[in-house]
Scaffold this active site. Sequence first.
Site, PDB file in Angstrom:
ATOM      1  N   GLY A   1     -32.466  24.811 -15.736  1.00 32.58           N
ATOM      2  CA  GLY A   1     -31.416  25.296 -14.845  1.00 32.58           C
ATOM      3  C   GLY A   1     -30.060  24.784 -15.256  1.00 32.58           C
ATOM      4  O   GLY A   1     -29.045  25.477 -15.143  1.00 32.58           O
ATOM      5  N   ALA A   2     -30.047  23.541 -15.778  1.00 37.83           N
ATOM      6  CA  ALA A   2     -28.761  22.957 -16.159  1.00 37.83           C
ATOM      7  C   ALA A   2     -28.127  23.755 -17.286  1.00 37.83           C
ATOM      8  O   ALA A   2     -26.907  23.888 -17.366  1.00 37.83           O
ATOM      9  CB  ALA A   2     -28.960  21.507 -16.571  1.00 37.83           C
TER      10      ALA A   2
ATOM     11  N   GLY B   1      -3.486   7.765   5.840  1.00 39.51           N
ATOM     12  CA  GLY B   1      -3.872   8.646   6.945  1.00 39.51           C
ATOM     13  C   GLY B   1      -3.814  10.097   6.521  1.00 39.51           C
ATOM     14  O   GLY B   1      -4.066  10.452   5.362  1.00 39.51           O
ATOM     15  N   GLY B   2      -3.425  10.939   7.477  1.00 44.73           N
ATOM     16  CA  GLY B   2      -3.354  12.374   7.218  1.00 44.73           C
ATOM     17  C   GLY B   2      -2.405  12.722   6.084  1.00 44.73           C
ATOM     18  O   GLY B   2      -2.523  13.780   5.466  1.00 44.73           O
TER      19      GLY B   2
HETATM   20  C1  HXC Z   1       9.092   5.127  10.620  1.00 40.91           C
HETATM   21  C2  HXC Z   1       8.635   3.605   8.950  1.00 40.91           C
HETATM   22  C3  HXC Z   1       7.343   4.124   8.830  1.00 40.91           C
HETATM   23  C4  HXC Z   1       6.953   5.208   9.663  1.00 40.91           C
HETATM   24  C5  HXC Z   1       7.561   2.529   7.413  1.00 40.91           C
HETATM   25  N1  HXC Z   1       8.724   2.613   8.074  1.00 40.91           N
HETATM   26  N2  HXC Z   1       6.710   3.405   7.873  1.00 40.91           N
HETATM   27  N3  HXC Z   1       9.497   4.099   9.857  1.00 40.91           N
HETATM   28  N4  HXC Z   1       7.859   5.664  10.518  1.00 40.91           N
HETATM   29  N5  HXC Z   1       5.787   5.744   9.572  1.00 40.91           N
HETATM   30  C6  HXC Z   1       9.923   1.826   7.870  1.00 40.91           C
HETATM   31  C7  HXC Z   1       9.750   0.372   8.280  1.00 40.91           C
HETATM   32  O1  HXC Z   1      10.006   0.222   9.635  1.00 40.91           O
HETATM   33  C8  HXC Z   1      10.774  -0.298   7.398  1.00 40.91           C
HETATM   34  O2  HXC Z   1      12.026  -0.086   7.980  1.00 40.91           O
HETATM   35  C9  HXC Z   1      10.749   0.520   6.108  1.00 40.91           C
HETATM   36  O3  HXC Z   1      10.158   1.766   6.465  1.00 40.91           O
HETATM   37  C10 HXC Z   1       9.942  -0.125   5.030  1.00 40.91           C
HETATM   38  O4  HXC Z   1       8.658  -0.465   5.572  1.00 40.91           O
HETATM   39  P1  HXC Z   1       7.989  -1.890   5.345  1.00 40.91           P
HETATM   40  O5  HXC Z   1       6.918  -2.022   6.354  1.00 40.91           O
HETATM   41  O6  HXC Z   1       9.035  -2.939   5.306  1.00 40.91           O
HETATM   42  O7  HXC Z   1       7.422  -1.723   3.882  1.00 40.91           O
HETATM   43  P2  HXC Z   1       6.090  -2.294   3.248  1.00 40.91           P
HETATM   44  O8  HXC Z   1       5.901  -3.717   3.610  1.00 40.91           O
HETATM   45  O9  HXC Z   1       6.151  -1.958   1.806  1.00 40.91           O
HETATM   46  O10 HXC Z   1       4.934  -1.461   3.937  1.00 40.91           O
HETATM   47  C11 HXC Z   1       4.896  -0.077   3.795  1.00 40.91           C
HETATM   48  C12 HXC Z   1       3.848   0.493   4.755  1.00 40.91           C
HETATM   49  C13 HXC Z   1       4.112   0.036   6.179  1.00 40.91           C
HETATM   50  C14 HXC Z   1       2.440   0.061   4.281  1.00 40.91           C
HETATM   51  C15 HXC Z   1       3.913   2.011   4.599  1.00 40.91           C
HETATM   52  O11 HXC Z   1       5.481   0.242   6.459  1.00 40.91           O
HETATM   53  C16 HXC Z   1       3.306   0.750   7.198  1.00 40.91           C
HETATM   54  O12 HXC Z   1       2.118   0.416   7.379  1.00 40.91           O
HETATM   55  N6  HXC Z   1       3.921   1.728   7.846  1.00 40.91           N
HETATM   56  C17 HXC Z   1       3.292   2.488   8.885  1.00 40.91           C
HETATM   57  C18 HXC Z   1       2.273   3.414   8.332  1.00 40.91           C
HETATM   58  C19 HXC Z   1       1.717   4.280   9.402  1.00 40.91           C
HETATM   59  O13 HXC Z   1       0.922   3.849  10.198  1.00 40.91           O
HETATM   60  N7  HXC Z   1       2.233   5.531   9.426  1.00 40.91           N
HETATM   61  C20 HXC Z   1       1.865   6.478  10.351  1.00 40.91           C
HETATM   62  C21 HXC Z   1       0.560   6.972   9.870  1.00 40.91           C
HETATM   63  S1  HXC Z   1      -0.045   8.294  10.755  1.00 40.91           S
HETATM   64  P3  HXC Z   1      13.184  -1.196   7.941  1.00 40.91           P
HETATM   65  O14 HXC Z   1      14.336  -0.563   8.619  1.00 40.91           O
HETATM   66  O15 HXC Z   1      12.638  -2.387   8.621  1.00 40.91           O
HETATM   67  O16 HXC Z   1      13.416  -1.460   6.488  1.00 40.91           O
HETATM   68  C22 HXC Z   1       0.286   9.515   9.753  1.00 40.91           C
HETATM   69  C23 HXC Z   1      -0.388  10.740  10.175  1.00 40.91           C
HETATM   70  C24 HXC Z   1      -0.110  11.879   9.317  1.00 40.91           C
HETATM   71  O17 HXC Z   1       0.953   9.446   8.820  1.00 40.91           O
HETATM   72  C25 HXC Z   1      -0.977  12.941   9.847  1.00 40.91           C
HETATM   73  C26 HXC Z   1      -0.806  14.208   9.164  1.00 40.91           C
HETATM   74  C27 HXC Z   1      -1.733  15.196   9.735  1.00 40.91           C
END
Ligand code: HXC
Length: 520
Positions: free
Chosen positions: A410-411, A174-175
């Site tokens: 041109g290149a 994402g972002g």
């Molecule tokens: C809080 C998070 C988290 C998040 C992961 N965790 N992402 N906690 N906020 N964004 C936590 C999980 O709950 C888990 O906690 C631990 O981190 C490990 O994650 P897993 O899912 O077990 O790991 P894995 O299977 O390797 O997968 C990793 C992952 C997945 C692909 C990153 O966790 C995921 O899809 N996370 C969400 C991604 C997401 O949608 N983020 C927000 C995006 S929006 P526990 O305690 O269970 O171990 C964004 C916008 C930014 O980022 C914009 C900027 C302008």
Amino acid sequence: MQNSKTQQKLSQLKQKSIEAKLSGGEAKIKSQHERGKLTARERIDLLLDDGSFEEIDRFLVNQPNEFDDAKNKFLGEAVITGYGKINNKTVFLYAQDFTVLGGSLSEAVANKICKIMDLAMQNGAPVIGLIDSGGARIQEGVNSLAGYSSIFLKNTRASGVIPQISVILGPAAGGATYSPALTDFIFMVTNIGQMYITGPEVIKAVTGEQVTHEELGGAETHASKSGVAHFINNTEEECFSQIRQLIEFLPQNNMDESNPETENIDPPDRKCEVFSSIIPDDSYQPYDMLEIITEVVDNNDFMEVHQKYATNILVGFARMGGKSIGIVAQQPSRLAGVLDINASVKAARFVRFCDAFNIPIVTFIDVPGFMPGTLQEHNGIIRHGAKLIYAYAEATVPKISVITRKAFGGAYIVMSSKNLKGDINYSWPTGELAVMGAEGAVNIIHRKKIKSSQNDEKVKSELIHDYEEKFMNPYVAASTGIIDDVIDPIETRTKIINGLNMLANKRDTLPPKKHGTIPL
Ligand code: HXC
């Protein structure tokens, strides 16, 4: 002898230090290793000179929020920050810690990263971000989003002031991809590093398309297809050693006038004998420009950037006479070295980086023209090709160019030509400087003559020969000063090093302006 109160405090410090070092705890560290990834601390140890890391904010914790949960209070939060040395040069760095809530970005994490970036800016040293994060901390909502925007602001303000390097060692989705995207160089490690704006699940739901994470945003994809990644490696160890290599070529900041010089063991007057036979007799036959580059530079050491992307152009760092330089060169063995959209953008970005950081640019030219075709036209070759002109024209660093063979149309003038303020423009005797290749030119200017002749093939080949004799050589350009000299190829190295030494104190300025409007 220390008093007992101090002893107590020291033991408290020791205890807290152990706790901070443990990050998300033993189980999470184990699970990080099982994912095939090193921990943030292991990464820092491998990247920096031994024992040089000084940590900052190791006891910082997240401020209370409505999800407040004692389980989620980790000393240092989900990022490790500090400074250290790479080959004895100071660097600032942050390493996201996936063992703490998936390295997700809380307000506290953002504050730690911003503090490091401020220090890097104030003290004029590169900043390196090791990315391994689930993105915005979901529990913190807009506060964590705001944290990202603060980082984006710092990245943008630091752009052109200090070198910024991002290393993708886990998810960046994402972002969250945009902080690395705003930096100068992105490294990725295969299988563990992934970058995408929308993940496979969303893509499937919206478009029905099925794609794996790796195909969508893995290292190979970004190195060869999107051009997002500049360097890829199969292991973290290889990646860190390549980062250390890159740092060697870079100045610490934009005001650092000391071109990163190393002790030069390669004689500046070394003759490059192989150059006298490297250009094939048939001007349509390809050859490998990489051989020319590696032969001409110090110790055959060329660090190619964007190696797998737009391979018809080569860009990268090397040293000549001990001084760091940037090299841009056509690669005639790929698409005949033609300039297309991706090659133009790749080279323009590199030229601008070198210019921002006072790194002289050496250009080797063998270009048959811009890539023809509706695909290129419709995707904006005019707009994107203009970026390369802009970059070369704007660059005030020393610019030396060598035409090895074709320099058409041109290149050619895009490529650091004299009227774009190229400082020294050389051609080998094999240089073919013209508006276009002989056959195309003859077909246009002698169309009527060829059509009306009895033996049109014979007439045409005579006219082509005539054109080649008259125009396709470097002496027409040398006679007007567009080329400074026609040089013996075996002396190329000496000529370039002499030129770089002569230009070492070059001063050139642009007219006062807020900033230009590069055709983005
Ligand atoms: C809080 C998070 C988290 C998040 C992961 N965790 N992402 N906690 N906020 N964004 C936590 C999980 O709950 C888990 O906690 C631990 O981190 C490990 O994650 P897993 O899912 O077990 O790991 P894995 O299977 O390797 O997968 C990793 C992952 C997945 C692909 C990153 O966790 C995921 O899809 N996370 C969400 C991604 C997401 O949608 N983020 C927000 C995006 S929006 P526990 O305690 O269970 O171990 C964004 C916008 C930014 O980022 C914009 C900027 C302008």
